[in-house]
Design a protein around this motif. Structure first.
Motif, PDB file in Angstrom:
ATOM      1  N   ARG A 120       5.003  35.857  18.649  1.00  0.00           N
ATOM      2  CA  ARG A 120       3.888  36.793  19.088  1.00  0.00           C
ATOM      3  C   ARG A 120       3.182  36.602  20.341  1.00  0.00           C
ATOM      4  O   ARG A 120       2.746  37.597  20.655  1.00  0.00           O
ATOM      5  CB  ARG A 120       2.656  36.778  17.881  1.00  0.00           C
ATOM      6  CG  ARG A 120       3.286  37.118  16.612  1.00  0.00           C
ATOM      7  CD  ARG A 120       2.199  37.238  15.485  1.00  0.00           C
ATOM      8  NE  ARG A 120       2.524  37.812  14.261  1.00  0.00           N
ATOM      9  CZ  ARG A 120       2.810  37.197  13.041  1.00  0.00           C
ATOM     10  NH1 ARG A 120       2.497  35.805  13.109  1.00  0.00           N
ATOM     11  NH2 ARG A 120       3.275  37.459  11.968  1.00  0.00           N
ATOM     12  N   ALA A 123       6.553  37.888  25.475  1.00  0.00           N
ATOM     13  CA  ALA A 123       6.482  39.279  26.016  1.00  0.00           C
ATOM     14  C   ALA A 123       7.928  39.795  25.791  1.00  0.00           C
ATOM     15  O   ALA A 123       8.092  41.144  26.077  1.00  0.00           O
ATOM     16  CB  ALA A 123       6.352  39.513  27.651  1.00  0.00           C
ATOM     17  N   HIS A 124       8.926  39.213  25.417  1.00  0.00           N
ATOM     18  CA  HIS A 124      10.409  39.644  25.277  1.00  0.00           C
ATOM     19  C   HIS A 124      10.836  39.000  23.660  1.00  0.00           C
ATOM     20  O   HIS A 124      11.922  38.397  23.829  1.00  0.00           O
ATOM     21  CB  HIS A 124      11.182  39.198  26.213  1.00  0.00           C
ATOM     22  CG  HIS A 124      10.845  39.553  27.792  1.00  0.00           C
ATOM     23  ND1 HIS A 124      10.886  40.706  28.032  1.00  0.00           N
ATOM     24  CD2 HIS A 124      10.272  38.762  28.896  1.00  0.00           C
ATOM     25  CE1 HIS A 124      10.494  41.129  29.172  1.00  0.00           C
ATOM     26  NE2 HIS A 124      10.147  39.904  29.643  1.00  0.00           N
ATOM     27  N   HIS A 165       5.168  46.929  15.697  1.00  0.00           N
ATOM     28  CA  HIS A 165       3.912  46.888  16.442  1.00  0.00           C
ATOM     29  C   HIS A 165       3.555  45.782  17.167  1.00  0.00           C
ATOM     30  O   HIS A 165       2.573  45.488  18.062  1.00  0.00           O
ATOM     31  CB  HIS A 165       2.930  47.321  15.227  1.00  0.00           C
ATOM     32  CG  HIS A 165       2.329  46.334  14.636  1.00  0.00           C
ATOM     33  ND1 HIS A 165       3.216  45.805  13.349  1.00  0.00           N
ATOM     34  CD2 HIS A 165       1.282  45.511  14.364  1.00  0.00           C
ATOM     35  CE1 HIS A 165       2.578  44.921  12.813  1.00  0.00           C
ATOM     36  NE2 HIS A 165       1.299  44.410  13.345  1.00  0.00           N
ATOM     37  N   GLU A 166       4.220  44.697  16.793  1.00  0.00           N
ATOM     38  CA  GLU A 166       3.968  43.272  17.433  1.00  0.00           C
ATOM     39  C   GLU A 166       4.696  43.184  18.625  1.00  0.00           C
ATOM     40  O   GLU A 166       4.666  42.036  19.458  1.00  0.00           O
ATOM     41  CB  GLU A 166       3.909  42.094  16.333  1.00  0.00           C
ATOM     42  CG  GLU A 166       3.073  42.029  15.351  1.00  0.00           C
ATOM     43  CD  GLU A 166       3.193  40.974  14.431  1.00  0.00           C
ATOM     44  OE1 GLU A 166       2.213  40.377  14.192  1.00  0.00           O
ATOM     45  OE2 GLU A 166       4.440  40.807  14.069  1.00  0.00           O
ATOM     46  N   GLY A 167       5.703  43.974  18.830  1.00  0.00           N
ATOM     47  CA  GLY A 167       6.655  44.024  20.007  1.00  0.00           C
ATOM     48  C   GLY A 167       7.707  42.803  19.744  1.00  0.00           C
ATOM     49  O   GLY A 167       8.316  42.446  20.740  1.00  0.00           O
ATOM     50  N   ARG A 169      11.489  42.658  18.427  1.00  0.00           N
ATOM     51  CA  ARG A 169      12.698  43.200  17.988  1.00  0.00           C
ATOM     52  C   ARG A 169      13.453  42.367  16.807  1.00  0.00           C
ATOM     53  O   ARG A 169      13.743  41.285  17.052  1.00  0.00           O
ATOM     54  CB  ARG A 169      13.465  43.667  19.071  1.00  0.00           C
ATOM     55  CG  ARG A 169      12.773  44.357  20.087  1.00  0.00           C
ATOM     56  CD  ARG A 169      13.702  44.970  21.181  1.00  0.00           C
ATOM     57  NE  ARG A 169      14.420  43.838  21.979  1.00  0.00           N
ATOM     58  CZ  ARG A 169      15.330  43.483  21.885  1.00  0.00           C
ATOM     59  NH1 ARG A 169      16.467  44.125  21.187  1.00  0.00           N
ATOM     60  NH2 ARG A 169      15.908  42.283  22.768  1.00  0.00           N
ATOM     61  N   GLY A 228      15.740  46.136  25.252  1.00  0.00           N
ATOM     62  CA  GLY A 228      14.491  46.438  24.910  1.00  0.00           C
ATOM     63  C   GLY A 228      14.063  47.683  23.850  1.00  0.00           C
ATOM     64  O   GLY A 228      13.096  47.726  23.071  1.00  0.00           O
ATOM     65  N   THR A 231      16.144  47.861  18.149  1.00  0.00           N
ATOM     66  CA  THR A 231      15.688  47.360  16.972  1.00  0.00           C
ATOM     67  C   THR A 231      15.977  47.914  15.779  1.00  0.00           C
ATOM     68  O   THR A 231      16.364  48.985  15.724  1.00  0.00           O
ATOM     69  CB  THR A 231      14.162  47.175  17.311  1.00  0.00           C
ATOM     70  OG1 THR A 231      13.601  46.171  16.412  1.00  0.00           O
ATOM     71  CG2 THR A 231      13.477  48.435  17.000  1.00  0.00           C
TER      72      THR A 231
END
Length: 252
Positions: A120, A123-124, A165-167, A169, A228, A231
């Motif tokens: 969490r 950024a990736h 929603h947490e980014g 994948r 990116g 997912t």
């Protein structure tokens, strides 16, 4: 390529086979990589090695904590640890069903659960689960194994939705029959190893087993920041086994 430069990755079952190939490829492409395995002794630099039993939550949490500390965080989890199983639905006792599900499904749950707080902060963030063509194709004498991989496939979709929603994948890779140590042991135990290998090769349209390096390439694709927008996807690396129906050579 250096698409993983500055990223931190953790690979379960990373001391051999697909896991080892994935760990080495991620490292070659710039990642700092930690390997979790029941026996991490074959692992050497630049990979970091940690002993972990994915059927034991305490063991998993301790190893993930140590790896996260040493790496300074975590960006990629490759949920690869697993075991095989043979037989029809009649051939394995309840204890074996519980064991294989404990490793192949709950092992991924335990590892993801321990890694999510670290992911969490990235950024990736990406999770790649090792699934199988057995999740989507009916293979002979693989009832138990197929059931666990079907669960992994569904789990991947659910996780991808939950953590979108947490980014974070979440994808899975679906290998065909891969030339790994487990398949090697399976062939060694066969009455006619050469005939058994030929049969496994023949059921893949390419006429050969998948290599661990080929599966690693798919794992790296799904884990890379360059993917990116990907997912909730399952990527087949099966020599066309799932989707192709070529004519026999004599009929071409």
């Amino acid at each position: 390529m250096s698409d993983f430069e500055g990223l931190r990755a953790l690979v379960t079952g990373g001391a051999s086979g697909i896991g080892r190939a994935a760990a080495e490829l991620l490292a070659a492409r710039g990642a700092r990589v930690a390997v979790l395995d029941l026996d991490p002794s074959p692992v050497d630099a630049p990979l970091l090695a940690y002993r972990a039993d994915v059927t034991d939550d305490t063991s998993v949490r301790a190893a993930v904590t140590a790896a996260g500390t040493d790496l300074g965080g975590l960006d990629v989890l490759v949920n690869n640890a697993g075991v095989g199983a043979q037989g029809t639905v009649e051939d394995n006792a309840d204890a074996e069903w519980h064991h294989v599900f404990d490793v192949n499904v709950l092992g991924m749950v335990r590892t993801a659960r321990a890694c999510l707080p670290l992911l969490r902060r990235s950024a990736h963030a990406a999770i790649v689960n090792t699934c199988s063509v057995a999740a989507t194709a009916g293979l002979p004498r693989r009832a138990l194994y197929s059931a666990t991989k079907g669960a992994v496939h569904s789990l991947t979709l659910a996780m991808a939705t939950d953590h979108l929603h947490e980014g974070i994948r979440v994808n899975c890779v679906n290998p065909g029959t891969a030339d790994t140590p487990w398949i090697g042991r399976l062939l060694d135990a066969a009455a006619d190893p050469a005939a058994e290998r030929a049969a496994l090769e023949a059921r893949q349209p390419t006429g050969r087993l998948v290599t661990a390096e080929e599966v690693a390439g798919a794992i790296a694709y799904l884990a890379s920041p360059l993917s990116g927008a990907t997912t909730g996807t399952s990527l087949a690396v099966d020599g066309g086994m799932q989707g192709l129906r070529p004519r026999p050579a004599a009929a071409r």
